[in-house]
Design a protein around this motif. Structure first.
Motif, short mmCIF file in Angstrom:
data_model
loop_
_atom_site.label_atom_id
_atom_site.label_comp_id
_atom_site.label_asym_id
_atom_site.label_seq_id
_atom_site.Cartn_x
_atom_site.Cartn_y
_atom_site.Cartn_z
N GLN A 1 -8.41 18.31 -7.52
CA GLN A 1 -9.83 18.03 -7.68
C GLN A 1 -10.59 18.26 -6.36
O GLN A 1 -11.66 18.86 -6.34
N LEU A 2 -10.00 17.80 -5.26
CA LEU A 2 -10.63 18.00 -3.94
C LEU A 2 -10.69 19.49 -3.59
O LEU A 2 -11.69 19.95 -3.00
N ALA A 3 -9.66 20.24 -3.93
CA ALA A 3 -9.66 21.68 -3.69
C ALA A 3 -10.79 22.35 -4.47
O ALA A 3 -11.48 23.24 -3.96
N ALA B 1 -5.70 21.00 2.99
CA ALA B 1 -6.60 21.01 4.14
C ALA B 1 -7.96 21.52 3.68
O ALA B 1 -8.05 22.46 2.88
N VAL B 2 -9.01 20.87 4.16
CA VAL B 2 -10.39 21.26 3.88
C VAL B 2 -11.07 21.52 5.22
O VAL B 2 -11.11 20.65 6.07
N GLU C 1 -18.15 23.99 -2.50
CA GLU C 1 -18.92 23.89 -1.25
C GLU C 1 -18.71 25.12 -0.36
O GLU C 1 -19.26 25.18 0.74
N ARG C 2 -17.90 26.04 -0.82
CA ARG C 2 -17.57 27.28 -0.08
C ARG C 2 -16.91 26.97 1.27
O ARG C 2 -17.16 27.66 2.27
N LEU C 3 -16.08 25.94 1.26
CA LEU C 3 -15.32 25.57 2.46
C LEU C 3 -13.95 26.21 2.43
O LEU C 3 -13.32 26.28 1.36
N PRO C 4 -13.46 26.67 3.57
CA PRO C 4 -12.08 27.13 3.59
C PRO C 4 -11.16 25.96 3.25
O PRO C 4 -11.45 24.81 3.60
N HIS C 5 -10.10 26.24 2.54
CA HIS C 5 -9.17 25.18 2.17
C HIS C 5 -7.82 25.79 1.83
O HIS C 5 -7.72 27.00 1.61
N ASP D 1 -17.01 16.10 5.01
CA ASP D 1 -17.14 14.70 4.62
C ASP D 1 -17.65 14.55 3.19
O ASP D 1 -17.30 13.59 2.50
N LYS D 2 -18.45 15.49 2.73
CA LYS D 2 -18.93 15.46 1.35
C LYS D 2 -17.75 15.54 0.37
O LYS D 2 -17.75 14.91 -0.68
#
Length: 112
Positions: free
Chosen positions: A61-63, A93-94, A69-73, A103-104
């Protein structure tokens, strides 16, 4: 800039195994980041935190949230050579990314 690594607490990983899985996640997400994000994170001291995850479904779910959010992960699956079954999801990893965005996604989790 910040990176958050979420490690599962519901599986039995020794300290060394946990450290290795966190390292795999951190490096893989770093490699997923763009050049600008990598440079900014490195020049800012490579801030990272390790957080507790309750299980595989939470990490998935976090991934998904990181992707939105277009964050590398990076979601880590163990190879199964030592303590865990092959394919066991161990860590996520986020980032590196803007601290407010990381943090969001992970801000409600407890420190490991």
């Amino acid at each position: 800039m910040k990176q958050a690594i979420v490690a599962r607490t519901d599986i039995d990983m020794g300290t060394g195994k946990l450290a290795a899985q966190v390292a795999h996640a951190s490096l893989s997400a770093y490699e997923d980041a763009g050049d600008e994000a990598r440079r900014a994170w490195k020049s800012g001291g490579q801030k990272k935190i390790v957080l507790k995850g309750s299980g595989e479904s939470q990490l998935q779910q976090l991934a998904d949230e990181a992707r939105r959010e277009r964050l590398p992960h990076a979601l880590v699956r163990d190879a199964g050579h030592t303590q865990l079954e092959p394919g066991t999801v161990t860590a996520l990893a986020v980032g590196p990314g803007e601290e407010r965005l990381v943090d969001k996604v992970t801000g409600d989790l407890s420190l490991y």
